[in-house]
Motif scaffolding. Structure first.
Motif, PDB file in Angstrom:
ATOM      1  N   VAL A 473       0.841  -1.204   0.000  1.00  0.00           N
ATOM      2  CA  VAL A 473       0.000   0.000   0.000  1.00  0.00           C
ATOM      3  C   VAL A 473       0.874   1.251   0.000  1.00  0.00           C
ATOM      4  CG1 VAL A 473      -1.802   1.275   1.226  1.00  0.00           C
ATOM      5  CG2 VAL A 473      -1.875  -1.226   1.174  1.00  0.00           C
ATOM      6  N   VAL A 474       1.945   1.241   0.802  1.00  0.00           N
ATOM      7  CA  VAL A 474       2.877   2.380   0.851  1.00  0.00           C
ATOM      8  C   VAL A 474       3.481   2.621  -0.533  1.00  0.00           C
ATOM      9  CG1 VAL A 474       5.120   3.161   1.740  1.00  0.00           C
ATOM     10  CG2 VAL A 474       3.425   2.186   3.315  1.00  0.00           C
ATOM     11  N   GLU A 475       3.963   1.550  -1.173  1.00  0.00           N
ATOM     12  CA  GLU A 475       4.579   1.682  -2.496  1.00  0.00           C
ATOM     13  C   GLU A 475       3.588   2.228  -3.522  1.00  0.00           C
ATOM     14  OE1 GLU A 475       6.029  -2.232  -3.251  1.00  0.00           O
ATOM     15  OE2 GLU A 475       7.945  -1.898  -2.211  1.00  0.00           O
ATOM     16  N   ALA A 476       2.329   1.764  -3.445  1.00  0.00           N
ATOM     17  CA  ALA A 476       1.316   2.238  -4.384  1.00  0.00           C
ATOM     18  C   ALA A 476       1.009   3.719  -4.167  1.00  0.00           C
ATOM     19  CB  ALA A 476       0.042   1.403  -4.241  1.00  0.00           C
ATOM     20  N   LEU A 477       0.948   4.147  -2.910  1.00  0.00           N
ATOM     21  CA  LEU A 477       0.707   5.567  -2.610  1.00  0.00           C
ATOM     22  C   LEU A 477       1.860   6.433  -3.122  1.00  0.00           C
ATOM     23  CD1 LEU A 477      -0.715   5.245   1.025  1.00  0.00           C
ATOM     24  CD2 LEU A 477      -1.976   6.114  -0.965  1.00  0.00           C
ATOM     25  N   PHE A 500      -8.977   3.296  -3.016  1.00  0.00           N
ATOM     26  CA  PHE A 500      -7.693   3.395  -3.721  1.00  0.00           C
ATOM     27  C   PHE A 500      -7.309   2.015  -4.225  1.00  0.00           C
ATOM     28  CE2 PHE A 500      -2.906   3.405  -3.321  1.00  0.00           C
ATOM     29  CZ  PHE A 500      -2.686   4.147  -4.471  1.00  0.00           C
ATOM     30  N   GLN A 501      -7.051   1.939  -5.523  1.00  0.00           N
ATOM     31  CA  GLN A 501      -6.698   0.637  -6.108  1.00  0.00           C
ATOM     32  C   GLN A 501      -5.209   0.354  -5.920  1.00  0.00           C
ATOM     33  OE1 GLN A 501      -6.791   0.029 -10.426  1.00  0.00           O
ATOM     34  NE2 GLN A 501      -7.797  -1.937 -10.104  1.00  0.00           N
ATOM     35  N   VAL A 502      -4.907  -0.821  -5.334  1.00  0.00           N
ATOM     36  CA  VAL A 502      -3.519  -1.269  -5.168  1.00  0.00           C
ATOM     37  C   VAL A 502      -3.334  -2.455  -6.120  1.00  0.00           C
ATOM     38  CG1 VAL A 502      -1.771  -2.138  -3.576  1.00  0.00           C
ATOM     39  CG2 VAL A 502      -3.501  -0.509  -2.769  1.00  0.00           C
ATOM     40  N   LEU A 505      -2.044  -5.788  -4.931  1.00  0.00           N
ATOM     41  CA  LEU A 505      -2.992  -6.574  -4.121  1.00  0.00           C
ATOM     42  C   LEU A 505      -4.154  -7.081  -4.970  1.00  0.00           C
ATOM     43  CD1 LEU A 505      -3.355  -4.486  -0.817  1.00  0.00           C
ATOM     44  CD2 LEU A 505      -2.262  -6.708  -1.076  1.00  0.00           C
ATOM     45  N   GLY A 506      -4.357  -6.425  -6.128  1.00  0.00           N
ATOM     46  CA  GLY A 506      -5.456  -6.820  -7.008  1.00  0.00           C
ATOM     47  C   GLY A 506      -6.807  -6.409  -6.480  1.00  0.00           C
ATOM     48  N   LYS A 507      -6.869  -5.342  -5.643  1.00  0.00           N
ATOM     49  CA  LYS A 507      -8.166  -4.900  -5.111  1.00  0.00           C
ATOM     50  C   LYS A 507      -8.075  -3.447  -4.645  1.00  0.00           C
ATOM     51  CE  LYS A 507      -7.292  -6.541  -0.370  1.00  0.00           C
ATOM     52  NZ  LYS A 507      -7.780  -7.380   0.732  1.00  0.00           N
ATOM     53  N   ASP A 508      -9.253  -2.875  -4.361  1.00  0.00           N
ATOM     54  CA  ASP A 508      -9.320  -1.526  -3.797  1.00  0.00           C
ATOM     55  C   ASP A 508      -9.233  -1.601  -2.280  1.00  0.00           C
ATOM     56  OD1 ASP A 508      -9.630  -0.633  -6.323  1.00  0.00           O
ATOM     57  OD2 ASP A 508     -11.639   0.213  -6.067  1.00  0.00           O
TER      58      ASP A 508
END
Length: 691
Positions: A473-477, A500-502, A505-508
């Motif tokens: 999640v951190v990397e996606a942000l 927020f789509q990650v 993870l393949g999900k919001d």
């Protein structure tokens, strides 16, 4: 002046109208006969015959237009070319004594020489003239590299299986063959149906698995060999998997392209180049693709030679200082608008295509022009060469623009070179996966104040919320673009939370206001750090060489006109052997002179063969014409010889001590045959062509 030839659509419509008239008249004849009427029957039958003649003529005109008659001629020509190539050992199926393996071929001596000459010219035309950095990377590639590039997940073709035998076929090839066969052979197609088949062919690469499957079902396409039903299309990864080391724990693949070796070495190449952009790196090497159903000889194989260029450029400046050198070139271009409207490629000036935005930028346009010059100088017929733009869904989402150099041969239009502006995708992907920044720097003459996006995730709050998934999640942000980040900031300020789509993870997930801080800060910067874009021309050598074989091949009658002789009109730069040396008759003096001449040719670096067989000189000419030797030297004295040019069959007299320098001038392009024929006396002697 004669009018334009009627279109295929008009011819199909005309045939349909005449066929309808034939059917109506046939019904009228049957009605008259059934009624027992005697009057009018003969006239009705005569009218029916006349209508059938008209329909037959219309069918012949349509047949000529769609080329179904030419299909047999193309097949015959191809078979003649392939038979000649295999008989003369240009190439042959690999492992022939074990019945071979589909998609694998060996190059014989003349084939190796042609390939070597094409690659030497490629190096001169691109690496040398453009001052490129050449590298040579391993064929075996660790899985992590190809995961980063997307090949492990997405390097696939759609496959269907025979539901009873399990035989595999490429789904798009079956649909393509069906449509082409119908268009060429079914003269009863309505104009509307023909237009539909043409539209399918134009957007074939654009079809999703579901759309492809629906078309196969709609047209009733079955397994070609057994006529059994086919499965729905599904993806098949084309890479050959292997393991690195004895444990089998380190997964690797045989590389499907050479490009990744250049991308992962970008940092070192950038420093080697003095940290200056733009620059280009080049690589020639083997690539491997486990094709579903290899066919068409050298055009679709499982191991092949690629020559690839990665030209790194500032994404904010894609101009090219040498674009002016190619701007006035005019050749066939096939932009997506023409494809989608069912039109044909049109002659277009490169400068116009770039200025109108049809070609995205000057650097891409420059390489399109250089590819055109490379192919035509090799001997590719410019009227059978076009540059086709990728359709929207055919193009990768990250690409700015992509064009294929397609060459027409007996198999149709074949993609031989891809020229793509891949943006910064590859370097960014490897930066993220490896943790090593693959970036370039632009130093400012004085510091600049800039606004920078600052994203500060709260690892504590994210850890409490997402536990083991916190890192993803951190990397996606942190990877959000400025627009995405500012949209999130607005949503958090108005609602307190947002979805927020990650992707990893393949999900919001739900992000709350306390999980991340987003803002713009003013900073003084002394340099700009950016990820370069890359423009990539990628050359399939086997495809280019096969098309060159076909474009160079022709036949001409022997002097007696009793047989047709095969000739390859290779340009001297490509020809496998540059000249042959023939003593006119078996004579010690002539043999000795030929041996001295051979040594001089060797010293000058000119490939040659000596033929001292006792057969006629004409037969010896024919034998070397068949492997494309451009010049033949006939030794008929100890002081002077005859040089004969392959295609014109003209001959000149040259002093024996000048032969090596004259042939070198001709083969290196310093002089043309016209220049030589003006400089030296022409010759028609008793040894004139006897083919």
């Amino acid at each position: 002046m004669a009018g334009a030839a009627p279109s295929e659509e008009a011819l199909r419509r005309a045939l349909a109208e005449r066929q309808t008239a034939v059917d109506a008249q046939a019904d009228a004849v049957r009605s008259l006969k059934a009624s027992g009427a005697k009057e009018g029957v003969d006239a009705a039958v005569e009218a029916l015959k006349a209508l059938k003649i008209e329909a037959g003529a219309a069918a012949r005109r349509l047949q000529a237009a769609v080329g179904s008659g030419g299909g047999a001629a193309r097949e015959e020509m191809r078979q003649t070319v392939v038979n000649t190539l295999e008989r003369k050992l240009f190439y042959i199926p690999s492992f022939k004594i074990y019945r071979g393996v589909a998609g694998l071929y060996d190059y014989g001596p003349p084939g190796c020489a042609v390939k070597s000459n094409v690659l030497a010219f490629w190096r001169q035309h691109f690496v040398l003239e453009e001052n490129m950095l050449e590298v040579d990377c391993p064929c075996v590639t660790p899985e992590v590299v190809l995961k980063a590039s997307g090949h492990v997940e997405k390097f696939t073709d759609l496959m269907v299986k025979d539901e009873k035998t399990g035989t595999c076929y490429r789904a798009d090839h079956l649909l393509k063959d069906f449509c082409k066969d119908k268009l060429e052979k079914d003269l009863t197609l309505s104009p509307e149906t023909a237009a539909e088949f043409k539209r399918v062919l134009a957007v074939l690469d654009d079809l999703s698995p579901e759309e492809l499957g629906a078309k196969i079902k709609e047209y009733g396409i079955v397994a070609p060999d057994t006529k059994n039903p086919l499965s729905a299309p599904y993806p098949f990864n084309l890479m050959f998997q292997t393991s690195i080391g004895p444990t089998g724990l380190s997964v690797g693949y045989m590389r499907p392209e050479t490009a990744q070796g250049i991308f992962v070495n970008f940092k070192d190449l950038y420093y080697y180049n003095g940290q200056k952009l733009p620059f280009a790196a080049a690589q020639i090497g083997q690539a491997f693709r486990n094709e579903i159903s290899p066919r068409q000889g050298l055009l679709r194989v499982r191991e092949f030679t690629l020559a690839e260029i990665e030209h790194f450029v500032d994404p904010e400046d894609k101009s090219h200082p040498k674009f002016v050198d190619v701007a006035d070139l005019e050749f066939l271009m096939f932009p997506r608008e023409l494809q989608l409207s069912g039109e044909s490629a049109k002659l277009t000036k490169l400068a116009e295509a770039v200025s109108k935005g049809t070609v995205n930028n000057e650097t891409l346009g420059y390489f399109i022009g250089r590819v055109y010059l490379f192919l035509t100088r090799l001997g590719i017929d410019k009227s059978r060469l076009r540059f086709r733009q990728h359709l929207p869904n055919e193009m990768a989402h990250y690409a700015a623009d992509c064009w294929d150099a397609e060459i027409e041969c007996s198999y149709g239009w074949i993609e031989c070179v891809g020229i793509a502006d891949r943006s910064a995708y590859d370097l960014k992907a490897h930066s993220e996966k490896s943790g090593v920044p693959l970036v370039a720097h632009e130093k400012f003459s004085k510091p600049r104040e800039v606004e920078k996006l600052v994203i500060v995730p709260s690892k504590k709050d994210l850890g409490l919320a997402f536990k083991g998934n916190q890192k993803m999640v951190v990397e996606a942000l942190e990877a959000m673009s400025e627009k995405e980040a500012m949209d999130m900031k607005a949503a958090l300020e108005s609602k307190g939370e947002t979805n927020f789509q990650v992707c990893t993870l393949g999900k919001d997930v739900v992000i709350t206001k306390k999980m991340v801080s987003i803002g713009m800060e003013k900073k003084l910067e002394h340099q700009r750090v950016f990820t370069p874009s890359v423009v990539e021309p990628s050359f399939g050598l086997g495809r280019i060489i096969y098309c060159l074989f076909e474009h160079s091949f022709y036949t001409r009658p022997s002097k007696s006109e009793e047989e047709q002789l095969n000739v390859f009109r290779f340009p001297p730069i490509v020809a496998p052997i540059k000249c042959t040396v023939f003593p006119l008759v078996k004579n010690q003096e002539f043999d000795d002179a030929a041996k001295v001449l051979a040594k001089e040719l060797t010293a000058a670096g000119i490939s040659h063969i000596i033929d001292t067989t006792g057969i006629s000189i004409g037969r010896r000419y024919a034998r070397t014409d068949e492997i494309g030797v451009p010049f033949a030297v006939t030794v008929d004295s100890a002081t002077e010889v005859t040089i004969r040019e392959r295609d014109s069959k003209q001959q000149v007299r040259v002093g024996i001590d000048e032969v090596a320098s004259v042939v070198k001038e001709l083969t290196e392009g310093q002089s043309t045959w016209t220049d030589i024929s003006f400089k030296y006396p022409s010759h028609i002697g008793p040894q004139g062509d006897q083919e």
